[in-house]
Design an enzyme around this catalytic site. Structure first.
Site, PDB file in Angstrom:
ATOM      1  N   HIS A 192      53.653  29.707  39.511  1.00 60.43           N
ATOM      2  CA  HIS A 192      53.897  29.765  40.948  1.00 60.43           C
ATOM      3  C   HIS A 192      52.805  28.969  41.655  1.00 60.43           C
ATOM      4  CE1 HIS A 192      50.986  32.979  40.159  1.00 60.43           C
ATOM      5  NE2 HIS A 192      50.588  32.849  41.417  1.00 60.43           N
ATOM      6  N   GLU A 216      53.575  38.138  40.132  1.00 63.01           N
ATOM      7  CA  GLU A 216      54.179  39.466  40.018  1.00 63.01           C
ATOM      8  C   GLU A 216      55.691  39.396  39.874  1.00 63.01           C
ATOM      9  OE1 GLU A 216      50.943  41.901  42.771  1.00 63.01           O
ATOM     10  OE2 GLU A 216      52.845  41.256  43.649  1.00 63.01           O
ATOM     11  N   GLU A 263      44.477  46.653  38.159  1.00 61.83           N
ATOM     12  CA  GLU A 263      43.738  45.721  39.020  1.00 61.83           C
ATOM     13  C   GLU A 263      43.532  46.378  40.374  1.00 61.83           C
ATOM     14  OE1 GLU A 263      45.650  41.973  39.513  1.00 61.83           O
ATOM     15  OE2 GLU A 263      45.316  41.321  37.443  1.00 61.83           O
ATOM     16  N   ASN A 264      42.571  45.883  41.111  1.00 61.17           N
ATOM     17  CA  ASN A 264      42.397  46.281  42.509  1.00 61.17           C
ATOM     18  C   ASN A 264      43.115  45.286  43.411  1.00 61.17           C
ATOM     19  OD1 ASN A 264      40.329  44.439  41.547  1.00 61.17           O
ATOM     20  ND2 ASN A 264      39.456  44.544  43.607  1.00 61.17           N
TER      21      ASN A 264
END
Length: 541
Positions: A175, A262, A460-461
Protein backbone atom coordinates in the site's frame (compact mmCIF):
# COMPACT_ATOMS: atom_id res chain seq x y z
CA UNK A 1 27.91 -7.01 3.41
CA UNK A 2 29.78 -4.75 5.74
CA UNK A 3 29.86 -1.12 4.72
CA UNK A 4 30.54 2.22 6.31
CA UNK A 5 27.36 4.06 7.28
CA UNK A 6 28.48 7.05 5.25
CA UNK A 7 28.32 4.93 2.09
CA UNK A 8 24.58 4.44 2.42
CA UNK A 9 23.80 8.11 3.07
CA UNK A 10 23.72 8.95 -0.59
CA UNK A 11 20.32 10.42 -1.29
CA UNK A 12 20.37 14.20 -1.46
CA UNK A 13 17.41 15.00 0.79
CA UNK A 14 18.36 18.13 2.66
CA UNK A 15 15.15 18.16 4.61
CA UNK A 16 15.95 14.75 6.05
CA UNK A 17 19.65 14.68 6.84
CA UNK A 18 22.41 17.11 7.71
CA UNK A 19 25.79 15.41 7.81
CA UNK A 20 28.80 16.92 9.43
CA UNK A 21 31.99 15.27 10.55
CA UNK A 22 30.58 14.75 14.03
CA UNK A 23 26.89 15.55 13.74
CA UNK A 24 23.76 14.18 12.16
CA UNK A 25 20.40 15.90 12.65
CA UNK A 26 16.78 15.17 11.85
CA UNK A 27 16.16 18.65 10.50
CA UNK A 28 12.40 18.41 10.20
CA UNK A 29 12.09 16.64 13.54
CA UNK A 30 14.69 18.79 15.30
CA UNK A 31 16.52 15.79 16.76
CA UNK A 32 20.31 15.62 16.77
CA UNK A 33 22.60 12.70 17.34
CA UNK A 34 26.04 13.90 18.36
CA UNK A 35 29.10 11.64 18.28
CA UNK A 36 31.80 13.08 20.53
CA UNK A 37 35.35 13.21 19.10
CA UNK A 38 37.49 10.16 19.69
CA UNK A 39 34.70 7.79 20.68
CA UNK A 40 34.28 6.11 17.29
CA UNK A 41 30.49 6.35 17.56
CA UNK A 42 30.47 4.29 20.75
CA UNK A 43 29.06 7.19 22.77
CA UNK A 44 26.05 8.95 21.33
CA UNK A 45 23.97 11.81 22.69
CA UNK A 46 20.41 12.70 21.75
CA UNK A 47 19.20 16.24 22.14
CA UNK A 48 16.68 18.67 20.73
CA UNK A 49 17.58 21.65 18.63
CA UNK A 50 16.34 25.11 19.59
CA UNK A 51 14.56 23.66 22.62
CA UNK A 52 15.08 24.46 26.29
CA UNK A 53 14.27 21.80 28.82
CA UNK A 54 13.37 22.65 32.41
CA UNK A 55 16.33 22.83 34.80
CA UNK A 56 18.90 22.06 32.11
CA UNK A 57 20.18 23.19 28.76
CA UNK A 58 19.08 19.87 27.29
CA UNK A 59 18.62 16.24 28.19
CA UNK A 60 21.02 13.73 26.71
CA UNK A 61 20.81 9.99 26.34
CA UNK A 62 24.37 8.63 26.42
CA UNK A 63 25.14 5.17 25.12
CA UNK A 64 28.60 3.96 26.04
CA UNK A 65 29.09 0.66 24.30
CA UNK A 66 32.19 -1.50 24.54
CA UNK A 67 33.03 -4.92 23.25
CA UNK A 68 32.42 -6.32 26.73
CA UNK A 69 28.88 -4.93 27.03
CA UNK A 70 26.33 -7.75 27.29
CA UNK A 71 22.87 -6.24 27.67
CA UNK A 72 20.29 -8.69 28.94
CA UNK A 73 17.50 -9.31 26.39
CA UNK A 74 13.93 -9.56 27.54
CA UNK A 75 13.78 -13.10 26.28
CA UNK A 76 16.33 -14.88 24.15
CA UNK A 77 15.68 -18.01 22.12
CA UNK A 78 19.41 -18.47 21.70
CA UNK A 79 20.89 -20.46 24.60
CA UNK A 80 24.40 -19.28 23.75
CA UNK A 81 23.35 -15.71 24.51
CA UNK A 82 22.73 -16.59 28.16
CA UNK A 83 25.43 -16.49 30.80
CA UNK A 84 25.93 -20.11 31.93
CA UNK A 85 27.79 -19.12 35.07
CA UNK A 86 24.71 -17.48 36.63
CA UNK A 87 21.81 -19.20 38.30
CA UNK A 88 19.55 -16.16 38.00
CA UNK A 89 16.02 -16.96 36.90
CA UNK A 90 14.18 -14.76 34.46
CA UNK A 91 10.44 -14.31 34.61
CA UNK A 92 9.09 -15.44 31.23
CA UNK A 93 8.66 -12.00 29.73
CA UNK A 94 7.40 -10.26 26.64
CA UNK A 95 9.20 -10.37 23.31
CA UNK A 96 9.38 -6.65 22.63
CA UNK A 97 10.12 -5.05 19.25
CA UNK A 98 10.20 -1.37 18.23
CA UNK A 99 9.13 -0.13 14.81
CA UNK A 100 11.73 1.67 12.68
CA UNK A 101 10.73 4.94 10.96
CA UNK A 102 8.29 4.49 8.08
CA UNK A 103 10.76 6.22 5.76
CA UNK A 104 13.84 4.41 7.07
CA UNK A 105 14.71 3.70 3.43
CA UNK A 106 14.22 6.52 0.93
CA UNK A 107 12.64 6.27 -2.50
CA UNK A 108 16.14 6.28 -4.01
CA UNK A 109 16.95 3.22 -1.92
CA UNK A 110 19.33 4.68 0.63
CA UNK A 111 18.97 4.77 4.38
CA UNK A 112 17.44 7.94 5.76
CA UNK A 113 18.98 9.11 9.04
CA UNK A 114 21.49 6.21 8.96
CA UNK A 115 23.67 7.34 11.87
CA UNK A 116 20.61 8.30 13.89
CA UNK A 117 19.07 4.87 13.35
CA UNK A 118 22.38 3.19 14.27
CA UNK A 119 22.41 5.13 17.54
CA UNK A 120 18.80 4.19 18.15
CA UNK A 121 19.56 0.51 17.60
CA UNK A 122 22.28 0.69 20.23
CA UNK A 123 19.85 2.32 22.64
CA UNK A 124 17.28 -0.43 22.09
CA UNK A 125 19.88 -3.15 22.50
CA UNK A 126 21.00 -1.71 25.81
CA UNK A 127 17.39 -1.68 27.01
CA UNK A 128 17.08 -5.38 26.21
CA UNK A 129 14.71 -4.97 23.25
CA UNK A 130 14.65 -8.16 21.17
CA UNK A 131 14.31 -6.60 17.75
CA UNK A 132 12.90 -4.00 15.38
CA UNK A 133 10.13 -3.95 12.79
CA UNK A 134 10.99 -2.69 9.30
CA UNK A 135 8.36 -1.53 6.77
CA UNK A 136 9.40 -2.58 3.25
CA UNK A 137 7.47 -0.61 0.65
CA UNK A 138 6.34 -2.02 -2.69
CA UNK A 139 6.65 1.50 -4.12
CA UNK A 140 10.33 1.70 -3.13
CA UNK A 141 11.55 -1.78 -4.08
CA UNK A 142 9.64 -2.24 -7.36
CA UNK A 143 9.39 1.45 -8.10
CA UNK A 144 10.10 1.85 -11.82
CA UNK A 145 9.16 -1.35 -13.63
CA UNK A 146 7.30 -4.53 -12.85
CA UNK A 147 9.80 -7.23 -11.90
CA UNK A 148 12.70 -4.80 -11.44
CA UNK A 149 13.56 -5.01 -7.73
CA UNK A 150 16.01 -2.84 -5.80
CA UNK A 151 16.68 -4.16 -2.30
CA UNK A 152 20.01 -2.44 -1.55
CA UNK A 153 18.75 0.07 1.02
CA UNK A 154 16.77 -2.55 2.94
CA UNK A 155 19.66 -5.02 2.83
CA UNK A 156 22.00 -2.38 4.24
CA UNK A 157 19.52 -1.72 7.04
CA UNK A 158 19.19 -5.45 7.73
CA UNK A 159 22.98 -5.59 8.06
CA UNK A 160 22.87 -2.75 10.60
CA UNK A 161 20.24 -4.58 12.62
CA UNK A 162 22.23 -7.82 12.45
CA UNK A 163 25.42 -6.08 13.57
CA UNK A 164 23.52 -4.50 16.47
CA UNK A 165 22.59 -7.98 17.69
CA UNK A 166 18.86 -7.46 17.19
CA UNK A 167 16.15 -9.48 15.44
CA UNK A 168 14.22 -8.12 12.46
CA UNK A 169 10.50 -8.36 11.77
CA UNK A 170 9.66 -7.26 8.23
CA UNK A 171 6.34 -5.78 7.06
CA UNK A 172 5.74 -6.12 3.32
CA UNK A 173 3.70 -3.00 2.50
CA UNK A 174 1.61 -3.39 -0.65
CA UNK A 175 0.00 0.00 0.00
CA UNK A 176 1.02 3.66 -0.10
CA UNK A 177 1.28 6.13 2.74
CA UNK A 178 0.22 9.75 3.10
CA UNK A 179 2.65 11.01 5.75
CA UNK A 180 5.48 10.55 5.04
CA UNK A 181 4.48 10.38 1.39
CA UNK A 182 5.24 6.92 0.01
CA UNK A 183 3.25 6.18 -3.17
CA UNK A 184 2.57 2.91 -4.94
CA UNK A 185 5.05 1.92 -7.70
CA UNK A 186 5.28 4.40 -10.56
CA UNK A 187 4.35 1.73 -13.12
CA UNK A 188 1.15 0.92 -11.16
CA UNK A 189 0.17 4.58 -11.06
CA UNK A 190 0.67 4.78 -14.84
CA UNK A 191 -1.82 1.93 -15.27
CA UNK A 192 -4.32 3.99 -13.25
CA UNK A 193 -4.61 6.47 -16.12
CA UNK A 194 -6.21 3.82 -18.34
CA UNK A 195 -7.74 1.63 -15.60
CA UNK A 196 -8.90 3.84 -12.71
CA UNK A 197 -11.10 1.02 -11.42
CA UNK A 198 -8.12 -0.89 -10.08
CA UNK A 199 -8.71 1.37 -7.04
CA UNK A 200 -11.60 1.59 -4.60
CA UNK A 201 -14.36 4.15 -5.15
CA UNK A 202 -16.96 5.49 -2.72
CA UNK A 203 -20.55 6.48 -3.40
CA UNK A 204 -19.56 9.88 -4.81
CA UNK A 205 -16.97 8.31 -7.12
CA UNK A 206 -13.94 9.50 -5.14
CA UNK A 207 -11.09 7.01 -5.42
CA UNK A 208 -8.66 5.79 -2.81
CA UNK A 209 -5.31 5.34 -4.56
CA UNK A 210 -3.07 4.03 -1.78
CA UNK A 211 -3.95 0.38 -2.34
CA UNK A 212 -5.61 -1.77 -4.99
CA UNK A 213 -9.23 -2.87 -4.78
CA UNK A 214 -9.72 -6.45 -3.56
CA UNK A 215 -11.93 -6.97 -6.62
CA UNK A 216 -8.91 -7.03 -8.97
CA UNK A 217 -6.89 -9.62 -7.01
CA UNK A 218 -7.32 -12.24 -9.72
CA UNK A 219 -7.75 -10.00 -12.76
CA UNK A 220 -4.78 -9.46 -15.16
CA UNK A 221 -4.83 -5.69 -14.71
CA UNK A 222 -1.09 -5.19 -14.03
CA UNK A 223 0.49 -5.46 -17.45
CA UNK A 224 -1.08 -8.86 -18.02
CA UNK A 225 -0.52 -10.19 -14.50
CA UNK A 226 -2.87 -10.32 -11.53
CA UNK A 227 -1.99 -8.44 -8.32
CA UNK A 228 -1.74 -11.81 -6.52
CA UNK A 229 0.89 -12.95 -9.03
CA UNK A 230 2.81 -9.69 -8.61
CA UNK A 231 2.71 -9.96 -4.82
CA UNK A 232 3.90 -13.58 -4.99
CA UNK A 233 6.88 -12.66 -7.19
CA UNK A 234 7.69 -9.82 -4.79
CA UNK A 235 7.70 -12.27 -1.87
CA UNK A 236 9.94 -14.72 -3.73
CA UNK A 237 12.39 -11.95 -4.61
CA UNK A 238 12.45 -10.81 -0.98
CA UNK A 239 13.07 -14.34 0.26
CA UNK A 240 15.91 -14.88 -2.20
CA UNK A 241 17.53 -11.49 -1.59
CA UNK A 242 17.40 -11.85 2.21
CA UNK A 243 18.32 -15.56 2.29
CA UNK A 244 21.40 -14.93 4.46
CA UNK A 245 19.17 -13.38 7.17
CA UNK A 246 16.07 -15.58 6.96
CA UNK A 247 15.40 -17.46 10.17
CA UNK A 248 18.34 -15.89 11.98
CA UNK A 249 18.07 -12.11 11.86
CA UNK A 250 14.69 -12.04 10.05
CA UNK A 251 12.29 -13.98 12.26
CA UNK A 252 8.90 -12.69 11.12
CA UNK A 253 7.14 -11.33 8.01
CA UNK A 254 3.85 -9.43 8.04
CA UNK A 255 1.85 -9.54 4.82
CA UNK A 256 0.22 -6.25 3.90
CA UNK A 257 -3.54 -6.73 3.59
CA UNK A 258 -4.87 -3.24 2.83
CA UNK A 259 -4.73 0.39 3.99
CA UNK A 260 -1.94 0.86 6.55
CA UNK A 261 -1.21 -2.84 6.02
CA UNK A 262 -4.45 -3.81 7.79
CA UNK A 263 -7.24 -6.11 6.65
CA UNK A 264 -9.96 -3.54 5.99
CA UNK A 265 -11.56 -1.29 3.42
CA UNK A 266 -10.43 2.39 3.40
CA UNK A 267 -13.75 3.41 4.91
CA UNK A 268 -12.35 6.20 7.12
CA UNK A 269 -9.76 7.78 4.83
CA UNK A 270 -11.30 11.23 4.96
CA UNK A 271 -9.59 13.46 7.59
CA UNK A 272 -11.51 14.31 10.76
CA UNK A 273 -11.38 17.85 12.13
CA UNK A 274 -9.61 18.28 15.44
CA UNK A 275 -11.91 17.61 18.38
CA UNK A 276 -14.52 15.92 16.18
CA UNK A 277 -15.76 12.38 16.71
CA UNK A 278 -15.21 9.91 13.86
CA UNK A 279 -18.21 9.27 11.66
CA UNK A 280 -19.37 5.83 10.61
CA UNK A 281 -17.25 5.82 7.45
CA UNK A 282 -18.40 4.95 3.93
CA UNK A 283 -18.77 1.66 2.09
CA UNK A 284 -16.11 1.18 -0.60
CA UNK A 285 -17.93 -0.85 -3.25
CA UNK A 286 -18.41 1.50 -6.19
CA UNK A 287 -15.51 0.74 -8.53
CA UNK A 288 -16.76 -1.18 -11.56
CA UNK A 289 -15.15 -4.44 -10.48
CA UNK A 290 -16.73 -4.43 -7.01
CA UNK A 291 -20.09 -3.48 -8.54
CA UNK A 292 -19.71 -6.34 -11.01
CA UNK A 293 -19.16 -8.83 -8.20
CA UNK A 294 -22.11 -7.41 -6.26
CA UNK A 295 -24.39 -7.64 -9.31
CA UNK A 296 -23.37 -11.24 -9.94
CA UNK A 297 -23.99 -12.21 -6.31
CA UNK A 298 -27.39 -10.49 -6.23
CA UNK A 299 -28.52 -12.29 -9.37
CA UNK A 300 -27.31 -15.62 -7.99
CA UNK A 301 -29.43 -15.15 -4.86
CA UNK A 302 -32.53 -14.18 -6.81
CA UNK A 303 -32.48 -10.48 -5.86
CA UNK A 304 -31.10 -8.64 -8.93
CA UNK A 305 -32.23 -5.21 -7.74
CA UNK A 306 -29.99 -5.58 -4.66
CA UNK A 307 -26.94 -5.60 -6.89
CA UNK A 308 -27.18 -2.04 -8.19
CA UNK A 309 -25.02 -0.45 -5.46
CA UNK A 310 -24.38 -0.09 -1.77
CA UNK A 311 -26.93 1.03 0.84
CA UNK A 312 -28.67 4.24 -0.24
CA UNK A 313 -29.49 5.21 3.36
CA UNK A 314 -25.96 5.05 4.82
CA UNK A 315 -24.33 8.28 6.06
CA UNK A 316 -21.29 10.02 4.55
CA UNK A 317 -17.75 10.01 6.04
CA UNK A 318 -18.05 12.75 8.62
CA UNK A 319 -21.68 12.18 9.52
CA UNK A 320 -22.69 10.48 12.75
CA UNK A 321 -24.23 7.01 12.32
CA UNK A 322 -27.73 8.09 13.35
CA UNK A 323 -27.98 10.86 10.74
CA UNK A 324 -29.26 8.26 8.26
CA UNK A 325 -31.42 5.21 8.85
CA UNK A 326 -29.10 2.36 7.87
CA UNK A 327 -27.24 2.09 11.20
CA UNK A 328 -30.12 2.99 13.53
CA UNK A 329 -30.25 0.73 16.57
CA UNK A 330 -34.01 0.40 16.25
CA UNK A 331 -35.34 -0.41 12.80
CA UNK A 332 -32.10 0.24 10.93
CA UNK A 333 -31.66 -1.29 7.47
CA UNK A 334 -28.65 -3.27 8.69
CA UNK A 335 -31.13 -5.70 10.32
CA UNK A 336 -33.26 -6.10 7.20
CA UNK A 337 -32.89 -9.01 4.70
CA UNK A 338 -31.18 -6.58 2.29
CA UNK A 339 -28.81 -5.39 5.01
CA UNK A 340 -27.80 -8.94 5.86
CA UNK A 341 -27.32 -9.74 2.16
CA UNK A 342 -25.09 -6.73 1.50
CA UNK A 343 -23.03 -6.88 4.68
CA UNK A 344 -22.38 -10.61 4.27
CA UNK A 345 -21.21 -10.10 0.70
CA UNK A 346 -19.09 -7.04 1.54
CA UNK A 347 -17.25 -8.81 4.36
CA UNK A 348 -16.81 -12.01 2.33
CA UNK A 349 -14.89 -10.12 -0.37
CA UNK A 350 -12.44 -8.81 2.23
CA UNK A 351 -12.07 -12.25 3.79
CA UNK A 352 -11.39 -13.86 0.42
CA UNK A 353 -8.70 -11.25 -0.25
CA UNK A 354 -7.00 -12.01 3.06
CA UNK A 355 -7.16 -15.74 2.34
CA UNK A 356 -5.41 -15.23 -1.00
CA UNK A 357 -2.66 -13.04 0.44
CA UNK A 358 -2.00 -15.07 3.58
CA UNK A 359 -1.83 -18.24 1.48
CA UNK A 360 1.07 -16.56 -0.33
CA UNK A 361 2.83 -16.33 3.01
CA UNK A 362 2.36 -20.07 3.55
CA UNK A 363 3.64 -20.78 0.05
CA UNK A 364 6.60 -18.41 0.20
CA UNK A 365 7.75 -18.81 3.80
CA UNK A 366 6.27 -22.13 4.92
CA UNK A 367 9.55 -23.96 4.34
CA UNK A 368 11.56 -21.50 6.44
CA UNK A 369 11.74 -20.75 10.14
CA UNK A 370 10.21 -17.31 9.57
CA UNK A 371 6.77 -16.78 11.11
CA UNK A 372 4.02 -15.24 8.96
CA UNK A 373 1.68 -12.54 10.28
CA UNK A 374 -1.28 -10.46 9.16
CA UNK A 375 -2.77 -7.39 10.83
CA UNK A 376 -6.43 -6.61 11.43
CA UNK A 377 -7.68 -3.23 12.69
CA UNK A 378 -9.32 -2.35 15.99
CA UNK A 379 -12.41 -0.53 14.69
CA UNK A 380 -13.79 0.52 18.06
CA UNK A 381 -15.71 3.75 17.35
CA UNK A 382 -19.47 3.30 17.83
CA UNK A 383 -18.93 -0.27 19.05
CA UNK A 384 -21.50 0.28 21.84
CA UNK A 385 -24.22 0.64 19.19
CA UNK A 386 -26.04 -2.53 18.23
CA UNK A 387 -25.02 -2.12 14.59
CA UNK A 388 -21.26 -1.42 15.15
CA UNK A 389 -21.14 1.04 12.19
CA UNK A 390 -17.36 1.53 11.93
CA UNK A 391 -16.75 -2.21 11.82
CA UNK A 392 -19.39 -2.69 9.12
CA UNK A 393 -18.01 -0.06 6.74
CA UNK A 394 -14.48 -1.39 7.31
CA UNK A 395 -15.61 -4.86 6.19
CA UNK A 396 -16.32 -6.77 9.41
CA UNK A 397 -19.91 -8.03 9.63
CA UNK A 398 -19.88 -7.70 13.39
CA UNK A 399 -23.10 -6.60 15.04
CA UNK A 400 -25.09 -7.45 18.13
CA UNK A 401 -26.63 -10.28 16.11
CA UNK A 402 -23.59 -11.53 14.21
CA UNK A 403 -20.00 -12.50 15.10
CA UNK A 404 -17.72 -10.89 12.54
CA UNK A 405 -14.39 -12.25 13.78
CA UNK A 406 -14.80 -16.02 14.04
CA UNK A 407 -14.43 -16.55 10.28
CA UNK A 408 -11.43 -14.20 10.23
CA UNK A 409 -9.66 -16.17 12.97
CA UNK A 410 -10.49 -19.46 11.25
CA UNK A 411 -8.95 -18.16 8.01
CA UNK A 412 -5.75 -17.11 9.84
CA UNK A 413 -5.55 -20.57 11.42
CA UNK A 414 -6.09 -22.30 8.07
CA UNK A 415 -3.10 -20.40 6.65
CA UNK A 416 -0.92 -20.94 9.76
CA UNK A 417 -0.55 -17.19 10.26
CA UNK A 418 -0.35 -15.19 13.46
CA UNK A 419 -2.56 -12.15 13.99
CA UNK A 420 -1.35 -8.66 14.87
CA UNK A 421 -3.82 -6.53 16.85
CA UNK A 422 -3.14 -2.78 17.18
CA UNK A 423 -4.68 -0.64 19.90
CA UNK A 424 -3.49 -2.55 22.95
CA UNK A 425 -2.75 0.81 24.56
CA UNK A 426 -6.39 1.95 24.36
CA UNK A 427 -8.88 1.82 27.21
CA UNK A 428 -12.59 2.62 27.33
CA UNK A 429 -11.99 5.21 30.02
CA UNK A 430 -9.97 7.50 27.75
CA UNK A 431 -12.20 7.51 24.66
CA UNK A 432 -13.81 10.75 23.41
CA UNK A 433 -17.14 11.56 24.98
CA UNK A 434 -20.01 10.72 22.68
CA UNK A 435 -18.05 8.24 20.52
CA UNK A 436 -19.81 5.20 22.06
CA UNK A 437 -16.43 3.53 21.77
CA UNK A 438 -15.22 0.41 23.57
CA UNK A 439 -11.79 -0.71 22.35
CA UNK A 440 -11.55 -3.13 25.27
CA UNK A 441 -14.68 -5.08 24.31
CA UNK A 442 -13.73 -5.26 20.61
CA UNK A 443 -10.23 -6.44 21.52
CA UNK A 444 -11.66 -9.05 23.89
CA UNK A 445 -14.01 -10.35 21.19
CA UNK A 446 -11.21 -10.72 18.64
CA UNK A 447 -8.95 -12.43 21.14
CA UNK A 448 -11.73 -14.86 22.09
CA UNK A 449 -12.12 -15.81 18.41
CA UNK A 450 -8.36 -16.34 18.15
CA UNK A 451 -8.32 -18.58 21.23
CA UNK A 452 -11.16 -20.65 19.83
CA UNK A 453 -9.29 -21.26 16.57
CA UNK A 454 -5.78 -21.53 18.01
CA UNK A 455 -4.39 -18.35 16.45
CA UNK A 456 -1.43 -16.72 18.19
CA UNK A 457 -1.88 -13.00 18.84
CA UNK A 458 0.71 -10.22 18.67
CA UNK A 459 0.11 -6.62 19.68
CA UNK A 460 0.88 -3.02 18.75
CA UNK A 461 0.07 0.38 20.18
CA UNK A 462 -1.88 2.99 18.22
CA UNK A 463 -0.70 6.08 20.08
CA UNK A 464 2.81 6.93 21.23
CA UNK A 465 2.34 8.87 24.44
CA UNK A 466 4.28 9.63 27.57
CA UNK A 467 1.01 9.24 29.52
CA UNK A 468 1.29 6.34 31.94
CA UNK A 469 -2.21 4.99 31.33
CA UNK A 470 -1.36 3.88 27.79
CA UNK A 471 1.73 1.96 28.88
CA UNK A 472 -0.16 0.42 31.78
CA UNK A 473 -2.89 -0.70 29.39
CA UNK A 474 -0.26 -2.38 27.21
CA UNK A 475 1.02 -4.28 30.25
CA UNK A 476 -2.55 -5.33 31.09
CA UNK A 477 -3.14 -6.56 27.54
CA UNK A 478 0.10 -8.52 27.25
CA UNK A 479 0.46 -10.23 30.63
CA UNK A 480 -1.03 -13.25 32.37
CA UNK A 481 -3.86 -14.87 30.45
CA UNK A 482 -3.49 -12.08 27.86
CA UNK A 483 0.11 -13.06 27.03
CA UNK A 484 0.88 -12.31 23.38
CA UNK A 485 3.36 -13.79 20.90
CA UNK A 486 5.21 -10.47 20.72
CA UNK A 487 4.52 -6.75 21.06
CA UNK A 488 5.77 -4.09 18.63
CA UNK A 489 5.96 -0.56 19.99
CA UNK A 490 5.38 2.04 17.25
CA UNK A 491 7.51 3.90 16.28
CA UNK A 492 11.16 5.09 16.43
CA UNK A 493 11.82 8.76 15.61
CA UNK A 494 12.27 12.16 17.20
CA UNK A 495 9.14 11.86 19.35
CA UNK A 496 10.16 8.39 20.52
CA UNK A 497 13.55 9.66 21.72
CA UNK A 498 12.20 12.87 23.22
CA UNK A 499 13.28 13.15 26.88
CA UNK A 500 9.87 12.69 28.48
CA UNK A 501 8.77 9.82 26.26
CA UNK A 502 12.03 7.87 26.28
CA UNK A 503 12.16 8.08 30.07
CA UNK A 504 8.64 6.64 30.29
CA UNK A 505 9.42 3.96 27.72
CA UNK A 506 12.58 2.93 29.57
CA UNK A 507 10.63 2.53 32.82
CA UNK A 508 7.96 0.54 30.93
CA UNK A 509 10.52 -1.86 29.47
CA UNK A 510 12.20 -2.43 32.81
CA UNK A 511 8.85 -3.10 34.48
CA UNK A 512 7.91 -5.79 31.97
CA UNK A 513 10.51 -8.28 33.07
CA UNK A 514 12.19 -8.47 36.46
CA UNK A 515 15.10 -10.66 37.46
CA UNK A 516 14.80 -13.10 40.32
CA UNK A 517 18.29 -13.36 41.82
CA UNK A 518 19.67 -15.62 44.50
CA UNK A 519 21.85 -13.79 47.02
CA UNK A 520 25.00 -15.50 45.74
CA UNK A 521 24.16 -14.56 42.16
CA UNK A 522 24.32 -10.80 42.77
CA UNK A 523 27.04 -9.13 40.69
CA UNK A 524 30.26 -8.06 42.30
CA UNK A 525 30.88 -4.36 43.05
CA UNK A 526 33.44 -4.12 40.26
CA UNK A 527 31.01 -5.64 37.77
CA UNK A 528 28.28 -3.22 38.82
CA UNK A 529 30.62 -0.27 38.35
CA UNK A 530 31.63 -1.48 34.90
CA UNK A 531 28.03 -2.06 33.83
CA UNK A 532 27.06 1.39 35.05
CA UNK A 533 29.83 3.08 33.09
CA UNK A 534 29.14 1.09 29.93
CA UNK A 535 25.33 1.23 29.78
CA UNK A 536 24.27 4.57 31.17
CA UNK A 537 21.06 5.31 29.29
CA UNK A 538 20.01 8.72 30.50
CA UNK A 539 21.85 11.51 32.23
CA UNK A 540 21.28 15.24 32.51
CA UNK A 541 23.44 17.42 30.33
Amino acid sequence: MNMELSSVIGCSQANNIICGSKLLAYKGEELRFCVPPGNKANSVSFFRRNTRWPNSSGLRFSLNVTAQSQPQPIRSDNPSARNPTRRSKKVDGLRLFVGLPLDAVSDCNTINHARAIAAGLRALKLLGIEGVELPIWWGVVEKEEMGKYEWSGYLALAEMVHNAGLKLHVSLCFHGNKQPKIPLPEWVLRIREAEPDIFYADRSGQRYTDCLSVAVDELPVLNGKTPVQVYQEFCESFKSSFSQYMGTTVTGVTMGLGPDGELRYPSHHQPVKSGKVFGAGEFQCYDKNMLGLLKKHAEATGNPFWGLGGPHDAPAYGQLPNTSSFFNDNGGSWESPYGDFFLSWYSSQLLSHADRILSLASTSFGDSSVAAYGKIPLMHSWSKMRSHPSELTAGFHNTENNDGYGAVAEMFARNSCKMILPGMDLSDEHQPEGSLSSPESVLAQIRAACREHGVEVSGENLVMSKASHGLEQIKKNTAGENMVDLFTYQRMGAAFFSPDHFRSFTAFVRSLNQLELHSDDLPEEEEMAQTSSESSIMQAA
